[in-house]
Scaffold this motif. Structure first.
Motif, PDB file in Angstrom:
ATOM      1  N   PRO A 116       0.913  -1.452  -0.098  1.00 54.47           N
ATOM      2  CA  PRO A 116       0.105   0.088  -0.282  1.00 54.47           C
ATOM      3  C   PRO A 116       0.791   1.275   0.069  1.00 54.47           C
ATOM      4  N   PRO A 117       2.486   1.174   0.600  1.00 55.54           N
ATOM      5  CA  PRO A 117       2.672   2.827   0.390  1.00 55.54           C
ATOM      6  C   PRO A 117       3.389   2.918  -1.075  1.00 55.54           C
ATOM      7  N   ASN A 118       3.583   2.248  -1.769  1.00 55.46           N
ATOM      8  CA  ASN A 118       3.702   2.195  -3.503  1.00 55.46           C
ATOM      9  C   ASN A 118       2.801   2.978  -3.716  1.00 55.46           C
ATOM     10  N   LYS A 119       2.716   3.701  -4.712  1.00 55.57           N
ATOM     11  CA  LYS A 119       1.175   4.407  -5.450  1.00 55.57           C
ATOM     12  C   LYS A 119       1.641   3.967  -6.445  1.00 55.57           C
ATOM     13  N   GLY A 120      -0.150   3.799  -7.442  1.00 54.10           N
ATOM     14  CA  GLY A 120       0.312   2.422  -8.088  1.00 54.10           C
ATOM     15  C   GLY A 120       0.992   1.612  -8.883  1.00 54.10           C
ATOM     16  N   ASN A 121       2.018   1.775 -10.279  1.00 56.32           N
ATOM     17  CA  ASN A 121       2.630   0.426 -10.038  1.00 56.32           C
ATOM     18  C   ASN A 121       4.019   1.906 -10.037  1.00 56.32           C
ATOM     19  N   MET A 122       4.459   2.125  -9.283  1.00 52.93           N
ATOM     20  CA  MET A 122       5.501   2.318  -9.322  1.00 52.93           C
ATOM     21  C   MET A 122       6.118   1.060  -8.031  1.00 52.93           C
ATOM     22  N   VAL A 123       6.977   0.743  -8.808  1.00 49.68           N
ATOM     23  CA  VAL A 123       7.622  -0.609  -7.504  1.00 49.68           C
ATOM     24  C   VAL A 123       9.279  -1.118  -8.545  1.00 49.68           C
ATOM     25  N   THR A 124      10.406  -1.207  -7.052  1.00 50.10           N
ATOM     26  CA  THR A 124      11.402  -1.469  -7.707  1.00 50.10           C
ATOM     27  C   THR A 124      11.881  -2.975  -6.914  1.00 50.10           C
ATOM     28  N   LEU A 125      11.595  -4.320  -8.213  1.00 47.64           N
ATOM     29  CA  LEU A 125      12.047  -4.836  -7.645  1.00 47.64           C
ATOM     30  C   LEU A 125      13.635  -4.729  -7.756  1.00 47.64           C
ATOM     31  N   ASP A 153       0.911  10.809 -14.924  1.00 54.58           N
ATOM     32  CA  ASP A 153       1.859  10.730 -13.712  1.00 54.58           C
ATOM     33  C   ASP A 153       3.745  10.481 -13.926  1.00 54.58           C
ATOM     34  N   LYS A 154       3.925  11.734 -15.212  1.00 58.87           N
ATOM     35  CA  LYS A 154       4.852  11.722 -15.552  1.00 58.87           C
ATOM     36  C   LYS A 154       6.527  12.174 -14.375  1.00 58.87           C
ATOM     37  N   ALA A 155       6.208  13.686 -13.393  1.00 58.49           N
ATOM     38  CA  ALA A 155       6.732  13.855 -12.252  1.00 58.49           C
ATOM     39  C   ALA A 155       6.684  12.739 -11.036  1.00 58.49           C
ATOM     40  N   ALA A 156       5.315  11.814 -11.377  1.00 55.36           N
ATOM     41  CA  ALA A 156       5.361  11.042  -9.927  1.00 55.36           C
ATOM     42  C   ALA A 156       6.443  10.526 -10.472  1.00 55.36           C
ATOM     43  N   TRP A 157       6.412   9.413 -11.386  1.00 51.77           N
ATOM     44  CA  TRP A 157       7.794   8.544 -11.701  1.00 51.77           C
ATOM     45  C   TRP A 157       9.180   8.914 -11.931  1.00 51.77           C
ATOM     46  N   GLU A 158       8.995  10.511 -12.098  1.00 47.09           N
ATOM     47  CA  GLU A 158      10.647  10.612 -12.176  1.00 47.09           C
ATOM     48  C   GLU A 158      10.977  10.887 -10.948  1.00 47.09           C
ATOM     49  N   SER A 159       9.966  10.890 -10.140  1.00 51.91           N
ATOM     50  CA  SER A 159      11.174  11.414  -8.473  1.00 51.91           C
ATOM     51  C   SER A 159      11.638  10.243  -8.195  1.00 51.91           C
ATOM     52  N   TYR A 160       9.979   9.004  -8.227  1.00 51.92           N
ATOM     53  CA  TYR A 160      10.164   8.232  -7.777  1.00 51.92           C
ATOM     54  C   TYR A 160      11.344   7.065  -8.288  1.00 51.92           C
ATOM     55  N   GLU A 186      16.853  14.202 -13.131  1.00 52.11           N
ATOM     56  CA  GLU A 186      15.737  13.854 -12.796  1.00 52.11           C
ATOM     57  C   GLU A 186      14.954  14.102 -13.629  1.00 52.11           C
ATOM     58  N   THR A 187      15.040  14.629 -15.213  1.00 57.16           N
ATOM     59  CA  THR A 187      13.678  14.993 -15.941  1.00 57.16           C
ATOM     60  C   THR A 187      14.080  14.017 -17.069  1.00 57.16           C
ATOM     61  N   ILE A 188      13.336  13.631 -17.655  1.00 61.46           N
ATOM     62  CA  ILE A 188      13.189  12.719 -18.234  1.00 61.46           C
ATOM     63  C   ILE A 188      12.976  13.188 -19.788  1.00 61.46           C
ATOM     64  N   GLN A 189      13.684  13.197 -21.196  1.00 59.70           N
ATOM     65  CA  GLN A 189      13.400  13.634 -21.979  1.00 59.70           C
ATOM     66  C   GLN A 189      11.949  13.545 -22.528  1.00 59.70           C
ATOM     67  N   SER A 190      11.247  14.286 -23.267  1.00 57.92           N
ATOM     68  CA  SER A 190      10.068  13.662 -23.884  1.00 57.92           C
ATOM     69  C   SER A 190      10.525  13.558 -25.062  1.00 57.92           C
ATOM     70  N   LEU A 191       9.841  12.692 -26.000  1.00 63.05           N
ATOM     71  CA  LEU A 191      10.171  12.176 -26.687  1.00 63.05           C
ATOM     72  C   LEU A 191       9.657  12.867 -27.718  1.00 63.05           C
ATOM     73  N   ASN A 192       7.721  13.938 -27.767  1.00 60.42           N
ATOM     74  CA  ASN A 192       7.813  14.660 -28.478  1.00 60.42           C
ATOM     75  C   ASN A 192       8.251  16.039 -28.686  1.00 60.42           C
ATOM     76  N   THR A 193       9.211  16.621 -27.985  1.00 58.75           N
ATOM     77  CA  THR A 193       9.495  17.633 -28.090  1.00 58.75           C
ATOM     78  C   THR A 193      10.063  18.081 -29.548  1.00 58.75           C
ATOM     79  N   THR A 194       9.955  19.895 -30.116  1.00 59.41           N
ATOM     80  CA  THR A 194       9.631  19.424 -31.593  1.00 59.41           C
ATOM     81  C   THR A 194      11.259  20.693 -31.340  1.00 59.41           C
ATOM     82  N   SER A 195      11.989  20.301 -32.174  1.00 56.95           N
ATOM     83  CA  SER A 195      13.318  21.660 -32.067  1.00 56.95           C
ATOM     84  C   SER A 195      12.798  22.760 -33.494  1.00 56.95           C
TER      85      SER A 195
END
Length: 195
Positions: A116-125, A153-160, A186-195
């Motif tokens: 229960p302390p884990n939120k959603g699908n966030m788990v480290t095996l 959920d991106k920010a929560a995943w990056e923090s976890y 701490e931040t994941i590169q977004s795949l859909n950024t335009t340059s």
């Protein structure tokens, strides 16, 4: 008149002037000659028929043997083919069954760590590399745990991920390796950024 003293035999009647040439002995010789010719013709005819029968029998036997052997070879080929396909199918089924069993075990391990302390699908095996080691035996090249997450959920995943990335160093230490990994940004590169 003088008598002939040659033992009392009859005079020779087979001279050139004798009219009695068509006598019984010549008739017998002529009939034997005719009979011999007819018999020779009949024997030759029978020989021809026998040779023809032998030839046709040999051809029939050869053709019958060919078709019998061809059919047996075809049946043997089919039996070998089906036997081989059954072996391949059983091998594939066994490998698939083993893979599914391993995936179910891994799924149970991941699910059991979802407390229960884990939120959603966030788990480290813990010891993920050791748990996945058996998959390498079954010719699996790579196994990744990379769930798809929603944008909100991106920010929560990056923090976890940043807070729990020490699992990499722990796995290396358990193997006896002393490598220290660099921290994931701490931040994941977004795949859909335009340059």
């Amino acid at each position: 008149m003088a008598e002939n003293s040659d033992g009392g035999s009859a005079p020779n009647e087979s001279g050139p002037g004798n009219r009695n040439q068509g006598g019984p002995s010549n008739l017998l010789a002529a009939s034997q000659d005719t009979f011999t010719k007819q018999e020779t013709k009949a024997v030759n005819s029978v020989k021809t028929v026998v040779y023809l029968i032998l030839f046709l029998s040999a051809v029939g036997f050869a053709v019958g043997t060919f078709f019998l052997v061809d059919q047996e070879q075809s049946q043997a080929y089919k039996a070998d083919f089906y036997s081989l396909t059954d072996m391949v199918a059983m091998d594939v089924q066994l490998k698939l069954r083993n893979m599914v069993t391993q995936l179910q075990t891994t799924s149970s391990s991941i699910t059991s760590l979802m407390t229960p302390p884990n939120k959603g699908n966030m788990v480290t095996l813990p010891q993920f590399d050791r748990r996945m080691q058996d998959y390498g035996i079954n010719s699996t090249n790579i196994i990744l745990y990379a769930p798809l997450i929603a944008q909100n959920d991106k920010a929560a995943w990056e923090s976890y991920a940043t807070a729990n990335q020490d699992w990499i160093d722990l796995s290396l230490e358990q193997r006896g390796w002393t490598a220290t990994t660099t921290k994931i940004p701490e931040t994941i590169q977004s795949l859909n950024t335009t340059s």
